[in-house]
Structures are given as C-alpha cells and as structure tokens.
Write an enzyme that holds these catalytic residues in place. Structure first.
Site, PDB file in Angstrom:
ATOM      1  N   SER A 139      13.076   4.868  -1.769  1.00  0.00           N
ATOM      2  CA  SER A 139      12.940   4.770  -0.566  1.00  0.00           C
ATOM      3  C   SER A 139      13.192   2.386  -0.555  1.00  0.00           C
ATOM      4  O   SER A 139      13.390   2.000  -1.110  1.00  0.00           O
ATOM      5  CB  SER A 139      11.463   4.559   0.006  1.00  0.00           C
ATOM      6  OG  SER A 139      11.763   3.867   1.717  1.00  0.00           O
ATOM      7  N   TYR A 152       2.531   3.765   1.635  1.00  0.00           N
ATOM      8  CA  TYR A 152       3.606   4.280   1.323  1.00  0.00           C
ATOM      9  C   TYR A 152       4.799   2.921   0.801  1.00  0.00           C
ATOM     10  O   TYR A 152       5.174   3.544  -0.769  1.00  0.00           O
ATOM     11  CB  TYR A 152       4.231   5.220   2.831  1.00  0.00           C
ATOM     12  CG  TYR A 152       5.621   5.343   2.432  1.00  0.00           C
ATOM     13  CD1 TYR A 152       5.998   6.845   1.707  1.00  0.00           C
ATOM     14  CD2 TYR A 152       6.931   4.979   2.949  1.00  0.00           C
ATOM     15  CE1 TYR A 152       6.827   7.274   1.742  1.00  0.00           C
ATOM     16  CE2 TYR A 152       8.270   4.952   2.487  1.00  0.00           C
ATOM     17  CZ  TYR A 152       8.292   6.775   2.149  1.00  0.00           C
ATOM     18  OH  TYR A 152       9.528   7.480   1.388  1.00  0.00           O
TER      19      TYR A 152
END
Length: 265
Positions: A139, A152
């Site tokens: 990501s 995350y």
C-alpha cells in the site's frame, strides 16, 4: 514472463477489489486461475463469469495450514504454478489507543502473516521449476503511514521490507518479484468502516479504478519491474517522505488537510 494460455496464477483475496480485477484481466489473457478467499460464494460467481476453467479455493490467509492446503490443491489441479499473488488484506481505522487487540491482531494476521504464509508455501514451487513471479500487494501506507491507520501502515511497511529484500535473494533463480503500492482505489476494502473514515481519506467510488491498477500490475509482471505505484502520486509521496518526513507532512497537509499530519515539528 509472458502471461497467457498455459500460465497458472494463484491469487489471494480474489473475490473483490484489486484481486478480482486482476483475476478478470488475467483470465482475459487465457491464464488459469486459482481464486482464493475465505468465502467461496463470490469466488464461484467470479469463476463462472470468466473465460476458461478456473479453480475456486477456500483459503484463510491468517491460517498457515489453510494457505498451504489451498496452494497444494491448486498446483495439483492446474499441474503447476507460475504466478503467485499475495493480495488479501484488510484495515480497521481509528486511533491506536482506542483499537482493540482483536482488531490489531486481525490486521497483522491477514496483512503480514498472510503474506508470509502465501509466499512461504508457493515460492518453493517456483524455485523448483526455476521460473515464475511473485506479486505482493502492499500500500502507499507502506511508504508513509497515516494517523488512524498506524498498525495497518506497519503491516504494509513489513510487506515492503520483506519484498524488497526477497527480490534480491531471488537473483539468478529465474523467479521475479514485484511490489505493488496502491493509493486510494475504488474497492470495498473500507465498506465496514464508512462511519469512521479519517478526514484525510479521499477514496470511495470516485477513487482510481482497480481495473487500471490491474493493467499496470500485469505490465510490471511481464517486465519483471521492481514496483508499481498507482496512482502516480503514491510514488511522489514516497520519494518526498524518503527525503524529508517534515516535507512530506507539509505536502500532505496541503493536499489532505491537517488530519493527515496534525503534529508540526
């Protein structure tokens, strides 16, 4: 490597979002797919809608045995493995101090351990045949983490460091590896979080289409490219943050408001 008829690809998190779009794009090229996710209903609908014969596999990436069984089943059914895509992931937004350990463990188990389990189980098959490719979907948060997404971002940074080192370890083996750093993509990843999205978030239906990312990933695989950054702003953010975290903070405050970098120092 050339992706086409005869290529066999195993994809985790294939039922939705990036995984689904990548599956559709690969099937259009004649690739035989192993579609893996925890629930097989959506996978079966996807498989039935695609050209060619594909394999639906129940797989919980947080469970090492489940991953090994799914990959073994696909290799046996398809006669081998050429492309391994570690894509499954999830997020829970919120201040770290307010998140439960269950949420933190779930992100760690799915995003980080799920990647380890997938690559550890599938890589020996590729090495034995001295060819193939690994894709790890990280990501943009692995390049610069964001408030309300600390864990995350940590799991995505772990994927990044793992993949960057492993790519070098695979030198001379015939096996390539590409890291993927998506920004805000129009997927269902955040559907369960709609009532508490951070104010810096700019995703949703108007975000970058997953089909465009899938096309970029396929091109990168065929070129054995080191990484895919999409949209292009992700690469810029990563480069700026690498030069100066303070500069990237100012950059993000200008783009997304103070919530993206509330502390000024």
């Amino acid at each position: 490597m050339v992706l086409g008829t005869g290529t066999r690809a195993f994809i985790t998190g294939a039922s939705r979002g990036i995984g689904r779009s990548l599956a559709v794009a690969l099937a259009d090229r004649g690739v035989t797919l192993g579609l893996a996710a925890r629930s097989t209903d959506e996978l079966q609908e996807l498989a039935d809608s695609l050209p060619g014969e594909h394999h639906v596999l129940r797989c919980d990436v947080a469970d090492e045995e489940s991953v090994r069984d799914a990959i073994s089943a696909f290799v046996a059914a398809a006669g081998g493995l050429d492309l391994l895509v570690a894509n499954a992931g999830l997020t829970h937004y919120g201040p770290f101090r307010a998140q439960s350990m269950e949420q933190l463990r779930q992100m760690t188990d799915v995003n980080w351990y799920g990647t380890l389990f997938t690559v550890h189980a599938g890589l020996p098959v590729l090495l034995d045949q001295a060819g193939g490719h690994v894709v790890i979907v990280s990501s943009g948060a692995g390049l610069r983490s964001f408030p309300w997404a600390a864990v995350y971002g940590a799991t995505k940074a772990a994927q990044r460091m793992f993949g960057e080192a492993l790519r070098h370890e695979l030198s001379g083996t015939g096996v390539g590896l590409t890291m993927v750093y998506p920004g805000e993509i129009a997927t269902t990843l955040h559907d369960h979080e709609k009532d508490r999205m951070p104010d810096w978030y700019r995703g949703g239906p108007a975000a970058a289409p997953p089909e465009a990312l899938a096309a970029k990933v396929i091109a990168a695989i065929e070129k054995d490219a080191r990484a895919v950054h999409f949209p292009p702003l992700v690469r810029i953010l990563g480069a700026v943050h690498g030069l100066s975290p303070q500069l990237s903070d100012r950059f993000l405050r200008a783009l997304r408001g103070g919530g993206a970098a509330p502390r000024v120092d």
